[in-house]
Design a protein around this motif. Structure first.
Motif, PDB file in Angstrom:
ATOM      1  N   ARG A 326       0.843  -1.196   0.000  1.00  9.32           N
ATOM      2  CA  ARG A 326       0.000   0.000   0.000  1.00  9.32           C
ATOM      3  C   ARG A 326       0.881   1.250   0.000  1.00  9.32           C
ATOM      4  O   ARG A 326       2.109   1.166   0.065  1.00  9.32           O
ATOM      5  CB  ARG A 326      -0.921   0.003   1.225  1.00  9.32           C
ATOM      6  CG  ARG A 326      -1.852  -1.200   1.298  1.00  9.32           C
ATOM      7  CD  ARG A 326      -2.868  -1.019   2.412  1.00  9.32           C
ATOM      8  NE  ARG A 326      -3.701  -2.181   2.619  1.00  9.32           N
ATOM      9  CZ  ARG A 326      -4.774  -2.490   1.888  1.00  9.32           C
ATOM     10  NH1 ARG A 326      -5.127  -1.691   0.889  1.00  9.32           N
ATOM     11  NH2 ARG A 326      -5.480  -3.569   2.146  1.00  9.32           N
ATOM     12  N   PHE A 334       4.608   0.575   1.426  1.00  8.05           N
ATOM     13  CA  PHE A 334       4.924  -0.359   2.523  1.00  8.05           C
ATOM     14  C   PHE A 334       4.164  -1.666   2.315  1.00  8.05           C
ATOM     15  O   PHE A 334       3.150  -1.721   1.604  1.00  8.05           O
ATOM     16  CB  PHE A 334       4.555   0.255   3.884  1.00  8.05           C
ATOM     17  CG  PHE A 334       3.136   0.728   3.990  1.00  8.05           C
ATOM     18  CD1 PHE A 334       2.102  -0.139   4.327  1.00  8.05           C
ATOM     19  CD2 PHE A 334       2.817   2.063   3.735  1.00  8.05           C
ATOM     20  CE1 PHE A 334       0.799   0.300   4.416  1.00  8.05           C
ATOM     21  CE2 PHE A 334       1.504   2.518   3.819  1.00  8.05           C
ATOM     22  CZ  PHE A 334       0.486   1.627   4.159  1.00  8.05           C
ATOM     23  N   GLU A 336       1.919  -4.509   3.986  1.00  7.30           N
ATOM     24  CA  GLU A 336       0.988  -4.578   5.115  1.00  7.30           C
ATOM     25  C   GLU A 336       0.431  -5.995   5.252  1.00  7.30           C
ATOM     26  O   GLU A 336      -0.048  -6.588   4.274  1.00  7.30           O
ATOM     27  CB  GLU A 336      -0.158  -3.588   4.912  1.00  7.30           C
ATOM     28  CG  GLU A 336      -1.098  -3.491   6.114  1.00  7.30           C
ATOM     29  CD  GLU A 336      -2.131  -2.398   5.928  1.00  7.30           C
ATOM     30  OE1 GLU A 336      -1.896  -1.275   6.428  1.00  7.30           O
ATOM     31  OE2 GLU A 336      -3.148  -2.666   5.263  1.00  7.30           O
ATOM     32  N   HIS A 355      10.742  -3.906   9.760  1.00  3.53           N
ATOM     33  CA  HIS A 355       9.555  -3.399  10.447  1.00  3.53           C
ATOM     34  C   HIS A 355       9.475  -1.868  10.367  1.00  3.53           C
ATOM     35  O   HIS A 355      10.456  -1.179  10.572  1.00  3.53           O
ATOM     36  CB  HIS A 355       9.577  -3.840  11.917  1.00  3.53           C
ATOM     37  CG  HIS A 355       8.403  -3.333  12.700  1.00  3.53           C
ATOM     38  ND1 HIS A 355       8.450  -2.180  13.445  1.00  3.53           N
ATOM     39  CD2 HIS A 355       7.126  -3.814  12.831  1.00  3.53           C
ATOM     40  CE1 HIS A 355       7.276  -1.963  13.999  1.00  3.53           C
ATOM     41  NE2 HIS A 355       6.451  -2.954  13.648  1.00  3.53           N
ATOM     42  N   ARG A 356       8.262  -1.352  10.081  1.00  6.66           N
ATOM     43  CA  ARG A 356       8.051   0.099  10.022  1.00  6.66           C
ATOM     44  C   ARG A 356       7.043   0.588  11.060  1.00  6.66           C
ATOM     45  O   ARG A 356       7.251   1.614  11.687  1.00  6.66           O
ATOM     46  CB  ARG A 356       7.526   0.522   8.624  1.00  6.66           C
ATOM     47  CG  ARG A 356       8.517   0.376   7.483  1.00  6.66           C
ATOM     48  CD  ARG A 356       9.698   1.328   7.604  1.00  6.66           C
ATOM     49  NE  ARG A 356       9.337   2.718   7.719  1.00  6.66           N
ATOM     50  CZ  ARG A 356       9.096   3.532   6.693  1.00  6.66           C
ATOM     51  NH1 ARG A 356       9.145   3.056   5.455  1.00  6.66           N
ATOM     52  NH2 ARG A 356       8.826   4.804   6.895  1.00  6.66           N
ATOM     53  N   GLN A 357       5.933  -0.139  11.206  1.00  7.47           N
ATOM     54  CA  GLN A 357       4.851   0.394  12.037  1.00  7.47           C
ATOM     55  C   GLN A 357       3.913  -0.732  12.472  1.00  7.47           C
ATOM     56  O   GLN A 357       3.615  -1.636  11.673  1.00  7.47           O
ATOM     57  CB  GLN A 357       4.079   1.446  11.229  1.00  7.47           C
ATOM     58  CG  GLN A 357       3.113   2.297  12.039  1.00  7.47           C
ATOM     59  CD  GLN A 357       2.431   3.335  11.157  1.00  7.47           C
ATOM     60  OE1 GLN A 357       1.986   3.018  10.056  1.00  7.47           O
ATOM     61  NE2 GLN A 357       2.353   4.573  11.627  1.00  7.47           N
ATOM     62  N   THR A 362      -2.983  -4.425  12.033  1.00 14.18           N
ATOM     63  CA  THR A 362      -2.010  -4.692  10.967  1.00 14.18           C
ATOM     64  C   THR A 362      -0.605  -4.307  11.397  1.00 14.18           C
ATOM     65  O   THR A 362      -0.416  -3.501  12.312  1.00 14.18           O
ATOM     66  CB  THR A 362      -2.366  -3.885   9.691  1.00 14.18           C
ATOM     67  OG1 THR A 362      -2.363  -2.498  10.014  1.00 14.18           O
ATOM     68  CG2 THR A 362      -3.701  -4.296   9.110  1.00 14.18           C
ATOM     69  N   ARG A 364       3.174  -3.143   9.485  1.00 12.83           N
ATOM     70  CA  ARG A 364       3.701  -2.653   8.210  1.00 12.83           C
ATOM     71  C   ARG A 364       5.214  -2.827   8.155  1.00 12.83           C
ATOM     72  O   ARG A 364       5.917  -2.584   9.143  1.00 12.83           O
ATOM     73  CB  ARG A 364       3.323  -1.178   8.028  1.00 12.83           C
ATOM     74  CG  ARG A 364       1.819  -0.986   7.841  1.00 12.83           C
ATOM     75  CD  ARG A 364       1.396   0.467   7.957  1.00 12.83           C
ATOM     76  NE  ARG A 364      -0.020   0.639   7.629  1.00 12.83           N
ATOM     77  CZ  ARG A 364      -0.686   1.783   7.712  1.00 12.83           C
ATOM     78  NH1 ARG A 364      -0.040   2.882   8.125  1.00 12.83           N
ATOM     79  NH2 ARG A 364      -1.964   1.841   7.407  1.00 12.83           N
ATOM     80  N   THR A 366       8.853  -2.641   5.300  1.00 11.03           N
ATOM     81  CA  THR A 366       9.391  -2.214   4.016  1.00 11.03           C
ATOM     82  C   THR A 366      10.495  -3.181   3.623  1.00 11.03           C
ATOM     83  O   THR A 366      10.868  -4.057   4.401  1.00 11.03           O
ATOM     84  CB  THR A 366       9.925  -0.774   4.090  1.00 11.03           C
ATOM     85  OG1 THR A 366      10.244  -0.336   2.765  1.00 11.03           O
ATOM     86  CG2 THR A 366      11.175  -0.664   4.946  1.00 11.03           C
TER      87      THR A 366
END
Length: 432
Positions: A326, A334, A336, A355-357, A362, A364, A366
């Motif tokens: 998305r 990213f 998801e 890991h991003r978020q 969910t 997210r 990258t």
């Protein structure tokens, strides 16, 4: 709309003129703020007074302002103006530039309105006649509301001007009556023309936004569609004489209207059918208009296809069928996955997914590949948008280059709308 008129008045006629013009703002030199005679004359319009520096009313400065605005070395071609008229006109131009941050709208040639050229009606009589509004200050129920069957914004504005400032010259009155009678007797032709006028965009307003650098792609489309219709309507009038030759007032004006073939063709090729409000949004130049833009769009879209392909690969790698790639303005692109599937995502330090978020439902991630592709896509998208905006500016300059001719066509169409509307009133209501 670019209309620019100057009239020297006496203190005795001032209130009648202001009642006709109905200004939203009334500029006065600041040294007159304390002038009791003036304030007594303007007691009903004191809330509209805008005091500005008296130095802005300097006649020499005013002359320079006008000559610069019209790009002429002398104002004689426009008429022989008095010092007071030049002072007022120059102060007005100065004020417009001040409020529009240095920009000026497109201006019609400045017109000098001489005493007696239109019928002056004092404020009390105008109010009693309920010409433009009723005693309760409503338009509905006024004279104009009863006779205004115009179908365009420009036509409505012109008709209001005609009714609030009646002609006094018999030749001018007779010339307008000739056109009115031509439309009245040619009902079939009148109906056809009015049906076409209903589709007409407001050329004057679009042109104003273009000249003030406030335009978007839809304003260019308004110009394109308006010019196409103007040519169609004027050709129709020339072809269909309604069993009588065109009156001189109309035929002379129509003969002076350009067919705008080059600009119409270019705008027709350049613009898509569905357009954004702002050029900054992009995606408004049609395919095939610019080879350079088409190449950049292919590059942008191929990068997006590669991102879609990458999503398929990640689904196979993780065995998570609901995995999505998305995009948002904060994180960019990213990966998801749902919280329930996060354990299937490789989590070792050297793994593909970074890991991003973490959100409620969910998580997210990258990847290096995704970051590389995002940079390619963003660069291609930025270059494409930059090229579209460059093409937009070129089209705007073309319109500005012939804005006087476009404005004249708009004025002719407004006259046709205004007079054919009066003929429609007469036909429907047996007015004489």
């Amino acid at each position: 709309t670019g209309s620019f008129c100057v009239q020297e008045v006496t203190s005795g006629s001032l209130t009648s003129v202001l009642a006709r013009v109905e200004p939203n703002e009334l500029l006065i030199p600041d040294h007159l703020e304390t002038n009791s005679t003036l304030f007594k004359l303007l007691e009903n319009g004191s809330d509209r007074l805008v005091p500005i520096s008296s130095s802005r009313f300097d006649s020499q400065n005013g002359r320079r302002q006008l000559e610069t605005a019209y790009e002429v070395s002398s104002l004689e071609a426009f008429g022989l103006f008095t010092r007071a008229e030049i002072s007022a006109a120059g102060a007005l131009l100065d004020y417009v530039k001040l409020t529009q941050k240095g920009r000026l709208p497109r201006l019609n040639p400045i017109k000098q309105l001489r005493a007696g050229e239109v019928m002056e009606i004092d404020a009390a009589t105008r109010r009693n006649l309920e010409i433009s509004q009723t005693f309760s200050n409503k338009k509905n129920g006024s004279l104009i509301s009863i006779i205004d069957l115009t179908v365009t914004g420009a036509g409505a504005r012109l008709l209001a001007n005609w009714v609030t400032a009646p002609l006094t010259n018999l030749n001018d009155i007779a010339a307008r009556h000739d056109v009115f009678n031509w439309f009245y007797e040619g009902s079939e032709c009148r109906n056809e023309i009015r049906a076409q006028l209903r589709k007409l965009s407001d050329l004057e307003r679009a042109l104003s936004r273009i000249n003030l650098d406030r335009a978007g792609p839809r304003d260019l489309a308004s110009i394109r569609d308006g010019l196409d219709l103007s040519v169609l309507i004027l050709d129709q009038l020339n072809r269909n004489s309604c069993a009588a030759p065109l009156p001189n007032l109309l035929s002379e004006k129509i003969a002076k209207v350009s067919n705008f073939l080059g600009l119409r063709e270019k705008l027709g090729r350049a613009l898509k059918s569905n357009l954004p409000l702002s050029a900054r949004d992009g995606d408004f130049i049609a395919s095939g208009y610019s080879n350079k833009l088409d190449e950049l769009l292919v590059l942008r879209d191929s990068s997006r296809k590669l991102i879609a392909k990458l999503q398929v690969e990640y689904i196979k790698t993780t065995n998570i069928s609901s995995l999505k790639i998305r995009h948002n303005n904060f994180l960019g692109y990213f990966v998801e996955v749902s919280t329930a599937n996060v354990k299937k995502v490789p989590s070792d330090n050297g793994g593909t997914f970074i890991h991003r978020q973490t959100l409620a439902n969910t998580v997210r991630f990258t990847t290096v590949e995704l970051n590389d592709l995002e940079r390619q896509t963003a660069r291609a998208a930025d270059l494409a948008l930059s090229q579209e905006n460059k093409l937009f500016e070129e089209l705007v300059l073309e319109v500005k280059g012939i804005n006087d001719e476009i404005a004249f066509a708009a004025q002719v169409l407004a006259i046709i709308d205004g007079i054919s509307a009066l003929a429609e009133v007469a036909a429907k209501r047996s007015f004489v």
